[in-house]
Design a protein around this motif. Structure first.
Motif, mmCIF file in Angstrom:
data_model
loop_
_atom_site.group_PDB
_atom_site.id
_atom_site.type_symbol
_atom_site.label_atom_id
_atom_site.label_comp_id
_atom_site.label_asym_id
_atom_site.label_seq_id
_atom_site.Cartn_x
_atom_site.Cartn_y
_atom_site.Cartn_z
ATOM 1 N N GLY A 141 0.818 -1.213 0.000
ATOM 2 C CA GLY A 141 0.000 0.000 0.000
ATOM 3 C C GLY A 141 0.845 1.253 0.000
ATOM 4 N N ARG A 142 0.176 2.394 0.271
ATOM 5 C CA ARG A 142 0.865 3.690 0.245
ATOM 6 C C ARG A 142 1.251 4.178 1.635
ATOM 7 N NH1 ARG A 142 -3.209 7.446 -2.959
ATOM 8 N NH2 ARG A 142 -4.545 6.532 -1.359
ATOM 9 N N ASN A 143 0.444 3.827 2.643
ATOM 10 C CA ASN A 143 0.649 4.362 3.991
ATOM 11 C C ASN A 143 1.658 3.493 4.745
ATOM 12 O OD1 ASN A 143 0.407 5.115 6.733
ATOM 13 N ND2 ASN A 143 -1.660 5.891 6.367
ATOM 14 N N GLU A 144 2.910 3.928 4.716
ATOM 15 C CA GLU A 144 3.968 3.095 5.290
ATOM 16 C C GLU A 144 3.804 2.909 6.789
ATOM 17 O OE1 GLU A 144 8.754 2.325 5.008
ATOM 18 O OE2 GLU A 144 7.921 4.181 4.186
ATOM 19 N N THR A 193 5.773 -0.507 0.050
ATOM 20 C CA THR A 193 5.069 0.607 -0.581
ATOM 21 C C THR A 193 5.527 0.780 -2.028
ATOM 22 O OG1 THR A 193 6.745 2.192 0.151
ATOM 23 C CG2 THR A 193 4.849 1.849 1.615
ATOM 24 N N GLU A 194 6.473 -0.062 -2.459
ATOM 25 C CA GLU A 194 7.082 0.134 -3.779
ATOM 26 C C GLU A 194 6.968 -1.089 -4.688
ATOM 27 O OE1 GLU A 194 11.070 1.309 -3.063
ATOM 28 O OE2 GLU A 194 10.528 3.207 -2.098
#
Length: 249
Positions: free
Chosen positions: A31-34, A50-51
């Motif tokens: 996801g985006r929210n680390e 996140t990558e």
């Protein structure tokens, strides 16, 4: 089956936790929210990123409805099975050349609230019998209540859930505003709320209705309206009108 969960919110957390508790821990949560991903990773011992999206047999997209399509474009594996967890979206919203499906848990999720996963209804839809069986088997690891549902039926399931859960919770919030305004502890009302919910396990909601509107107590209705203003007054009038119309008062 190698499974990756995409998302870092409430649904992603609980699906990951439910699977992990049943011994089918996801290979990755992406996801985006680390910060949120790290918290989930540390609690459930699931690798996160996140990558880089790991190669998997099954991807479960557990993000908000308005992000499902864009997120689905990140999945490049053509022979993968991809499912979203939305109650309102068709499986065709998934924008890839993979096998498309839905994996909808009928529940309200908050990370801080423990759930009895085995009681959550799951609704499955897939493009073919083989994929349906895969999702049925996975959902059955979590829940004792797994059913097939196409998008047309699922839309109404989701709509019913909005009335039964989201709207009711909003009324709880409005009720707390009123009690707070008069410095009345909201805890006083919890036994009433609990009994109201418990009652409909045994009595049809329409038959369980009580209150001034169903009694057509115009004096109490008028008194309450004088105590309210703005949105709460409009909600009060609308709800009472709906009750009176249902019972033809």
């Amino acid at each position: 089956m190698q499974t990756v969960i995409i998302g870092s919110g409430n649904v992603a957390y609980h699906i990951a936790k439910a699977l992990t508790l049943k011994g089918v821990s996801p290979a990755q949560i992406f996801g985006r929210n680390e910060a949120e991903l790290k918290n989930i990773s540390e609690e459930l011992h699931i690798p996160y990123s996140t990558e880089h999206l790991e190669d998997a047999d099954l991807y479960l997209i557990c993000v908000s409805d308005n992000a499902v399509e864009s997120v689905s474009k990140m999945i490049m594996k053509k022979d993968a099975l991809v499912a979203h967890t939305s109650g309102s979206l068709p499986k065709e919203i998934l924008a890839g050349e993979y096998r498309k499906s839905s994996f909808y848990p009928l529940q309200t999720f908050s990370k801080s609230k423990e759930l009895e996963y085995e009681k959550i209804p799951f609704f499955i839809e897939a493009e073919n019998e083989s994929d349906k069986n895969i999702l049925f088997e996975l959902a059955s690891r979590i829940s004792e209540n797994v059913m097939e549902s196409d998008h047309e039926k699922r839309k109404y399931i989701h709509l019913t859930a909005v009335f039964a859960c989201n709207f009711v919770n909003h009324l709880f919030s409005r009720a707390k505003e009123i009690s707070d305004s008069q410095e009345i502890p909201f805890d006083y009302f919890l036994p009433l709320i609990d009994e109201t919910v418990q009652k409909i396990h045994e009595i049809e909601p329409k038959k369980a209705q009580t209150g001034p509107a169903v009694r057509n107590d115009l004096r109490v209705l008028a008194l309450h309206e004088k105590l309210l203003k703005d949105e709460s007054l409009e909600i009060y009038k609308t709800m009472n009108h709906s009750i009176q119309k249902m019972y033809e008062l």
